[in-house]
Design a protein around this motif. Structure first.
Motif: not given
Length: 499
Positions: A313, A316, A336, A369, A372
């Motif tokens: 996290w 990203g 993402g 992801g 993002f």
């Protein structure tokens, strides 16, 4: 608003991130202290409300502070939020009973909600043109740092000092943040408005949030999903929700203008954030059950594997913040969403023979992801509304994440509990009755050493398979949530390009 100088800006950023660190750390650090708190204060039946009171108060205050930030000085609101959090931390540390501790946690949650909303608003305000994503990514990285430090620091404090210092630790950090914000953040008011504040709308919105989230916090745990308590809360949340819609349509300056939802970017961006949070917080809550219950790993191994979600996290968000801003956020959101779907699909193949290395990699991708999606959707939602609505845009995006995470944990919790007990019931003749009774009382017993000592090899194998099968249903639900997230991001990209 007077723009901060290049010399002042780093101090404001540090103070804001320190305040955010306080709220994030407080949500995580207390888990290690709860057994000691219950031993000292008693009140085992109120155990869960030490968490829930903080969480609910934070959820309620988030959209309220977002609206206030569009009307009043963010500097004054920020100082107020930190002060409330500071005083509540002192009260929590000195609490003589569980009831007073829970009351202090309510005020900590209110202060925390203000901090979480205002940190992102202040950082957005002071960001130089084209660097908002880079600045906001620093805030996202604070969550990763907190998740790494929090549980460990909590264990050290409880072991060598006292659980009360978990709360007293906030005092010097909060004072440092207060002093810096007071010194470097300029006083400003966004758009002075003659119309009164939408008190009725705030009241109904708060009532709806409180009742609706309590359903998912207590449902399937303290009360059955079909119990009178849950049905009553459902009716109350529906009443508050209907009244809120009626009031907002008539309000001169609504706390949340419902017309925002007719704007595709606002609606789809928050929808993507909701779905991503539904998935990722369900993983945070129940992956430990899979690793420890199905893979038979130690708590230390669970902790190390779970770090991958937080690290992903943070990574990203930092990547998006450094390389993407403005129009590029559209592609980042889609990427993402795709990564979330890919990692969620991989989880469907998890079984009791899956290695920790595979788990680590898959969860790292899921966290990536999430990083993002969350940052890119916040940037898009902020850009979609005018600057005078920056507070509402920012706070509602965070609230969407809070709502998604709460619903995800609640729904998946009911699914995994029911699934596990049903799977074990089919093999109950081969499992000691004491084991079944222990699990019926509390699923958390699965993590207790005394529970494990009751298991023979056959019981361990059956339990491992039962946990794996129950979690497979959760992984399917998470996949569905990530697919919806991907759909939102794809539609979002198309809508943005069309405008």
């Amino acid at each position: 608003m007077q723009e901060p100088t290049s010399k002042d800006r780093p101090f404001i950023i540090i103070a804001a991130l320190l305040a955010l660190f306080l709220g994030a750390l407080d949500a995580l650090i207390i888990s290690a202290a709860m057994p000691s708190i219950v031993t000292d204060l008693g009140g085992l039946t109120l155990y869960s409300w030490v968490y829930s009171a903080y969480f609910l108060a934070r959820a309620v205050s988030l959209p309220v502070f977002g609206k206030l930030a569009d009307r009043y000085s963010t500097r004054g609101l920020f100082l107020f939020s930190i002060t409330v959090f500071l005083l509540a931390s002192i009260a929590a540390g000195a609490a003589p009973s569980m009831t007073i501790l829970i009351g202090a946690r309510v005020f900590q949650g209110i202060g925390s909600g203000g901090i979480f909303a205002l940190v992102y608003i202040v950082l957005s305000d002071i960001s130089p043109p084209g660097e908002r994503g880079k600045t906001l990514s620093l805030a996202s990285s604070v969550w990763g740092i907190s998740s790494i430090i929090g549980p460990t620091l909590g264990g050290v404090i409880v072991t060598y000092v006292s659980w009360r210092w978990i709360f007293f630790l906030n005092v010097p950090l909060a004072l440092a943040s207060l002093a810096t914000i007071s010194r470097y953040l300029q006083q400003q008011a966004r758009t002075p408005k003659k119309v009164p504040l939408d008190i009725a709308g705030i009241t109904c919105l708060s009532g709806f949030i409180l009742c609706f989230l309590t359903i998912f916090i207590t449902g399937g745990r303290e009360y059955g999903w079909s119990s009178s308590e849950i049905l009553g809360l459902s009716v109350l949340s529906a009443i508050f929700g209907v009244l809120f819609i009626i009031i907002e349509k008539r309000a001169v300056d609504p706390v949340l203008d419902l017309r925002f939802f007719s704007q595709p970017v606002f609606a789809l961006g928050n929808g993507a954030a909701f779905c991503a949070s539904f998935a990722i917080f369900s993983l945070f809550a129940y992956v430990p059950l899979f690793i420890e219950g199905a893979l038979a790993k130690t708590p230390m191994q669970v902790g190390l594997t779970m770090l991958s979600l937080s690290l992903g996290w943070s990574m990203g968000s930092l990547v998006i913040g450094r390389f993407v801003d403005g129009p590029g956020s559209k592609q980042a959101a889609v990427l993402g969403g795709f990564i979330l779907v890919l990692s969620s699909a991989a989880m469907l193949f998890f079984n009791p023979q899956t290695s920790l290395a595979v788990c680590f990699l898959v969860f790292l991708l899921a966290g990536l992801g999430m990083g993002f999606v969350t940052l890119s959707t916040m940037l898009l939602v902020q850009a979609d509304l005018s600057k005078v609505n920056l507070g509402v845009a920012t706070a509602f995006n965070q609230f969407s994440r809070t709502l998604g995470g709460t619903m995800g944990v609640g729904i998946c919790g009911g699914v995994v509990t029911t699934g596990l007990l049903n799977n074990l019931q089919e093999s109950s003749a081969m499992i000691p009755s004491a084991v079944m009774d222990s699990l019926h009382k509390s699923m958390e017993n699965l993590f207790r050493e005394e529970f494990r000592q009751m298991l023979n090899e056959q019981s361990k194998a059956l339990l491992s398979l039962a946990v794996s099968n129950a979690m497979s249903t959760v992984f399917w639900i998470i996949l569905a949530a990530t697919l919806l997230c991907l759909v939102c991001t794809v539609l979002l990209r198309g809508k943005v390009q069309a405008t």
